[in-house]
Write an enzyme that holds these catalytic residues in place. Structure first.
Site, PDB file in Angstrom:
ATOM      1  N   GLY A   1       2.009   3.085   2.151  1.00 51.37           N
ATOM      2  CA  GLY A   1       3.082   3.066   3.153  1.00 51.37           C
ATOM      3  C   GLY A   1       4.346   2.442   2.559  1.00 51.37           C
ATOM      4  CG  HIS A   2       4.380  -1.693   1.739  1.00 54.76           C
ATOM      5  ND1 HIS A   2       3.033  -1.945   1.850  1.00 54.76           N
ATOM      6  CD2 HIS A   2       4.981  -2.459   2.683  1.00 54.76           C
ATOM      7  CE1 HIS A   2       2.821  -2.827   2.811  1.00 54.76           C
ATOM      8  NE2 HIS A   2       3.987  -3.154   3.350  1.00 54.76           N
TER       9      HIS A   2
ATOM     10  CG  HIS B   1      -0.308  -0.255   2.524  1.00 57.87           C
ATOM     11  ND1 HIS B   1       0.643   0.599   3.043  1.00 57.87           N
ATOM     12  CD2 HIS B   1      -0.432  -1.260   3.421  1.00 57.87           C
ATOM     13  CE1 HIS B   1       1.045   0.151   4.210  1.00 57.87           C
ATOM     14  NE2 HIS B   1       0.423  -0.991   4.468  1.00 57.87           N
TER      15      HIS B   1
ATOM     16  CD  GLN C   1       6.878 -10.821  10.615  1.00 53.87           C
ATOM     17  OE1 GLN C   1       7.907 -10.948   9.961  1.00 53.87           O
ATOM     18  NE2 GLN C   1       6.299  -9.646  10.778  1.00 53.87           N
TER      19      GLN C   1
HETATM   20  O1  PAF Z   1       7.101  -4.917   8.762  1.00 52.20           O
HETATM   21  C1  PAF Z   1       6.970  -5.942   8.088  1.00 52.20           C
HETATM   22  O2  PAF Z   1       6.280  -5.970   7.054  1.00 52.20           O
HETATM   23  C2  PAF Z   1       7.667  -7.211   8.530  1.00 52.20           C
HETATM   24  O3  PAF Z   1       7.740  -7.280   9.908  1.00 52.20           O
HETATM   25  C3  PAF Z   1       9.067  -7.363   7.901  1.00 52.20           C
HETATM   26  C4  PAF Z   1       9.985  -6.243   8.321  1.00 52.20           C
HETATM   27  C5  PAF Z   1       8.929  -7.395   6.397  1.00 52.20           C
HETATM   28  C6  PAF Z   1       9.700  -8.684   8.340  1.00 52.20           C
HETATM   29  O4  PAF Z   1       8.965  -9.785   7.906  1.00 52.20           O
END
Ligand code: PAF
Length: 282
Positions: free
Chosen positions: A37-38, A35, A62
């Site tokens: 943000g990225h 989105h 995660q």
């Molecule tokens: O912020 C994120 O999207 C994730 O935590 C990351 C840094 C890509 C690690 O998987």
């Protein structure tokens, strides 16, 4: 130049080997479903580097809950298209590993733990989450070996933890934290926003509005602390609302003036995460 998309680690490593030493490499690790943000991180990398690497990998390490991992939106083709549309003349390499084992060895027994930062605040609600983040980011940094790596400050604790990891392990990269991108309403952009109903969106405004109000109206440390306590008492939707020292998330004292309020506000089935940095007077 066409975008290169690699799905195997070996191909990425070969491409990386062929890049001359003097080329500046920027890196944006993502879990896809890109989105604005990225996009703002990618744009910043275009401005500061010769080549931009973007990884798209939903990192199983995660996610503390399987259900959360399963419902995480996977939109690889759209993500690639979006990057293609914005790339202009920039050289872009996408790493979208075909399976987790392209990044994480099978039978992985090693983890990177930044402790105790990993177990506080957001870490309390999501055991193991930050170890999963730091471990995968470590592997990715070793693969890409960037000069600059870009993170959104929406995940403020993640940003602080990654900076600490890189400094402790003496990894040769500059970690850049960029401002949170928001909807017009002020809601921080997140892949999880799509799980909000229109009614939820209205309730969600409380989060940003409260943080803005705290910043606007409370310029003294003790007033801030007291007000935060009141707010939490009066609305059980706050998972947390924590005043911390911005540099290392330690409990602040009255001699600290660069602070951050970290917040999670629960709306429907979604935990909305946001924060605000505040400079207080003594
Ligand atoms: O912020 C994120 O999207 C994730 O935590 C990351 C840094 C890509 C690690 O998987």
């Amino acid at each position: 130049v066409d975008i290169k998309v690699f799905t195997h680690k070996k191909d990425l490593q070969n491409a990386r080997k062929n890049i001359r030493e003097e080329k500046k490499i920027g890196f944006i690790p993502t879990m896809g479903n890109l989105h604005e943000g990225h996009i703002s991180l990618i744009r910043e990398s275009f401005n500061q580097n010769d080549i931009t690497f973007i990884s798209i990998f939903v990192n199983p390490l995660q996610f503390d809950q399987d259900s959360d991992l399963k419902r995480y939106p996977k939109t690889l083709q759209e993500d690639i298209k979006l990057i293609e549309q914005m790339k202009g003349n920039h050289e872009v390499i996408i790493f979208a590993p075909e399976s987790a084992h392209e990044i994480l060895p099978q039978n992985l027994q090693t983890q990177i733990c930044v402790s105790p930062l990993n177990n506080m605040i957001e870490g309390l609600s999501r055991p193991g989450h930050f170890n999963g983040v730091t471990t995968v980011v470590y592997f990715l940094l070793q693969l890409v070996k960037p000069r600059n790596a870009y993170f959104g400050k929406k995940d403020f604790q993640q940003f602080v933890i990654i900076k600490k990891m890189v400094s402790d392990l003496d990894i040769d990269v500059t970690i850049q934290g960029l401002e949170t991108q928001r909807e017009k309403s002020g809601l921080a952009l997140s892949s999880r926003n799509q799980f909000l109903t229109s009614q939820d969106h209205i309730i969600a405004l409380n989060l940003r509005n409260t943080l803005l109000q705290l910043k606007r109206e409370f310029t003294q440390f003790h007033d801030l602390q007291k007000k935060i306590k009141d707010i939490k008492k009066n609305d059980s939707s706050w998972d947390y609302l924590e005043l911390r020292r911005a540099s290392d998330l330690a409990t602040p004292s009255h001699s600290d003036n660069q602070l951050v309020i970290l917040a999670v506000y629960k709306v429907g089935s979604v935990r909305l995460l946001d924060n605000i940095e505040i400079t207080v007077s003594q």
